[in-house]
Design an enzyme around this catalytic site. Structure first.
Site, PDB file in Angstrom:
ATOM      1  N   GLN A 158      14.214 -52.512 -16.630  1.00  0.00           N
ATOM      2  CA  GLN A 158      15.062 -52.180 -17.767  1.00  0.00           C
ATOM      3  C   GLN A 158      15.785 -50.864 -17.499  1.00  0.00           C
ATOM      4  OE1 GLN A 158      15.913 -53.719 -20.476  1.00  0.00           O
ATOM      5  NE2 GLN A 158      14.385 -55.273 -20.894  1.00  0.00           N
ATOM      6  N   GLU A 160       7.382 -66.169 -12.495  1.00  0.00           N
ATOM      7  CA  GLU A 160       8.752 -65.755 -12.153  1.00  0.00           C
ATOM      8  C   GLU A 160       9.177 -66.508 -10.898  1.00  0.00           C
ATOM      9  OE1 GLU A 160      12.265 -64.422 -11.763  1.00  0.00           O
ATOM     10  OE2 GLU A 160      11.165 -63.458 -13.408  1.00  0.00           O
ATOM     11  N   CYS A 206      17.823 -60.664 -25.044  1.00  0.00           N
ATOM     12  CA  CYS A 206      18.974 -59.754 -25.027  1.00  0.00           C
ATOM     13  C   CYS A 206      20.203 -60.436 -25.626  1.00  0.00           C
ATOM     14  CB  CYS A 206      19.267 -59.280 -23.606  1.00  0.00           C
ATOM     15  SG  CYS A 206      19.624 -60.613 -22.437  1.00  0.00           S
TER      16      CYS A 206
END
Length: 465
Positions: free
Chosen positions: A296, A346, A422
């Protein structure tokens, strides 16, 4: 009239719209205009006409809104980065809150009263830990420069909005703390002084391509220079210059990128000098960040965001957690001390490598990381049976969850689901598809990017019945 319309005089801006724009009405037709504020009266140049609305840009500000303030950046009029600098920060937060409420109600049919007040940023400038700049052999000239016959054509900065081949040279950017500006200006000036070719993406030529600057805890600085082709003599001279002028650079890299795009995640990035990583502090965690790592870009707000995720997850020491789209494992590692077990999933192998290394650095043993597509991993009944779960955390890309993942989450029917997004619009879409199984209990917007229209939102869902 419609096709010949090029200008609108005296348009009153009446409200905020999606994408950071505001809007007014002309002959009962909505007109969207960026970099305006509700209450402005403007003349606009019409740039686009679609069925039912116009788009335009300001050609003259006739009367300023009482909400309008003076932008602090000299590049605001042309740069596409901080498109809300002219809006007071408290009003930015209020509008981001309204954006979440509106999209949840309109798309997700979710009541507004579950949306908590937005968590604003303590620091609205100098908050980014990573920036990427692009070299241009022929930069974008500002109107006031056009008469100057001695203007410097080369530049280093940001892409103009919607123009991949137009670069705005940046003198001072207020997003990343020093020495970011000093390094960028020094590299640009060195290239000009020594006659180095800057990149031309249309003609696919020019040596200097991109400059990436990352900052970490305790003043650490990582610099990555991206070059279009190898020239070892010039490369060594440039990197030696950077090392000499900025001895505080703790990690210096270069990469040769001959591709048609600027991404370097699939390339061999080479360490020239210093450490092979930075350390980011996230609460009590120390995270290793390499040149390709995703992290981030607002470290201070990331800590607040992940604290919300932990609170929504309701961990009690016996909770078993899946962290989907775990990236480099920041959420998984944050949750692990309060959970029995966390499994991060992931599909980017280097990111999982970073996650495992960060688990080792922090001596966290109750977390494991799996490389694979989330859809395929969750479809493996053997994997799910071997890894029972109480809480699922999802943090997908802006496009939201794949329909197959939504279906799988509905079938799993875990007691608690935490959705980090987001993009509240795609989040609302996905939540609407899960309401047969889950009830949305709470939402928490977090402002990760002051002076932009972007907002992060965390949703808590609990299984019904």
């Amino acid at each position: 009239m419609g096709r010949r319309l090029r200008h609108i005089k005296g348009l009153r801006i009446t409200g905020f719209a999606a994408g950071g724009k505001c809007f007014g009405s002309y002959n009962d037709t909505i007109v969207f205009v960026p970099k305006t504020a509700p209450g402005d009266v403007v003349d606009i140049h019409v740039t686009n006409r679609r069925r039912g609305f116009y788009e335009g840009r300001v050609s003259r500000l006739i009367a300023a809104s009482p909400h309008r303030i003076e932008p602090f950046c000299r590049h605001f009029a042309h740069c596409g980065g901080c498109n809300w600098q002219h809006i007071p920060y408290p009003l930015q937060c209020k509008q981001k809150q309204a954006q979440v409420v509106e999209q949840m109600a309109h798309i997700g049919k979710i009541e507004a009263d579950i949306v908590h007040p937005i968590i604003g940023a303590r620091q609205s400038r100098w908050y980014r830990n990573k920036l990427e700049f692009t070299f241009a052999q022929r930069r974008w000239f500002l109107p006031e420069e056009m008469a100057d016959e001695e203007r410097q054509p080369r530049g280093l900065g940001y892409h103009l909005p919607g123009r991949f081949d137009r670069i705005l040279d940046i003198e001072t950017c207020w997003l990343q703390p020093e020495p970011s500006n000093a390094i960028r200006r020094a590299v640009r000036d060195y290239g000009i002084k020594h006659g180095l070719s800057f990149h031309d993406c249309r003609r696919r030529r020019g040596w200097l391509r991109n400059l990436i600057i990352r900052t970490g805890a305790d003043g650490q600085v990582m610099v990555i220079v991206s070059l279009f082709f190898e020239d070892s003599e010039q490369r060594e001279a440039l990197l030696a210059f950077l090392h000499h002028e900025f001895p505080g650079i703790s990690s210096l890299w270069y990469v040769i990128n001959p591709k048609g795009n600027d991404t370097i995640t699939d390339l061999d990035v080479k360490l020239w000098g210093g450490a092979d990583h930075l350390i980011e502090q996230l609460g009590e965690l120390r995270l290793k960040v390499g040149p390709k790592s995703f992290y981030q870009t607002n470290s201070e707000q990331a800590e607040k965001l992940y604290r919300v995720v932990g609170d929504f997850a309701g961990l009690d020491g016996t909770t078993r957690v899946y962290d989907l789209y775990t990236g480099t494992g920041a959420i998984a590692l944050t949750l692990a001390p309060r959970a029995q077990k966390v499994v991060g999933i992931e599909n980017v192998a280097p990111a999982i490598g970073d996650a495992r290394e960060n688990a080792r650095i922090n001596s966290i043993e109750n977390v494991s990381f799996v490389v694979g597509d989330v859809r395929e991993v969750l479809a493996d009944r053997g994997f799910v049976a071997a890894n029972p779960v109480d809480v699922v955390v999802v943090d997908p890309p802006r496009s939201g969850l794949h329909p197959n993942v939504v279906e799988t989450l509905a079938d799993m029917a875990v007691p608690r689901l935490v959705y980090v997004s987001c993009n509240p619009a795609t989040q609302a879409r996905d939540l609407s598809l899960l309401t047969d199984i889950y009830r949305v209990r709470a939402m928490q917007p977090v402002d990760m990017f002051p002076h932009t229209h972007h907002v992060e939102n965390v949703a808590l869902l609990e299984k019904q019945g």
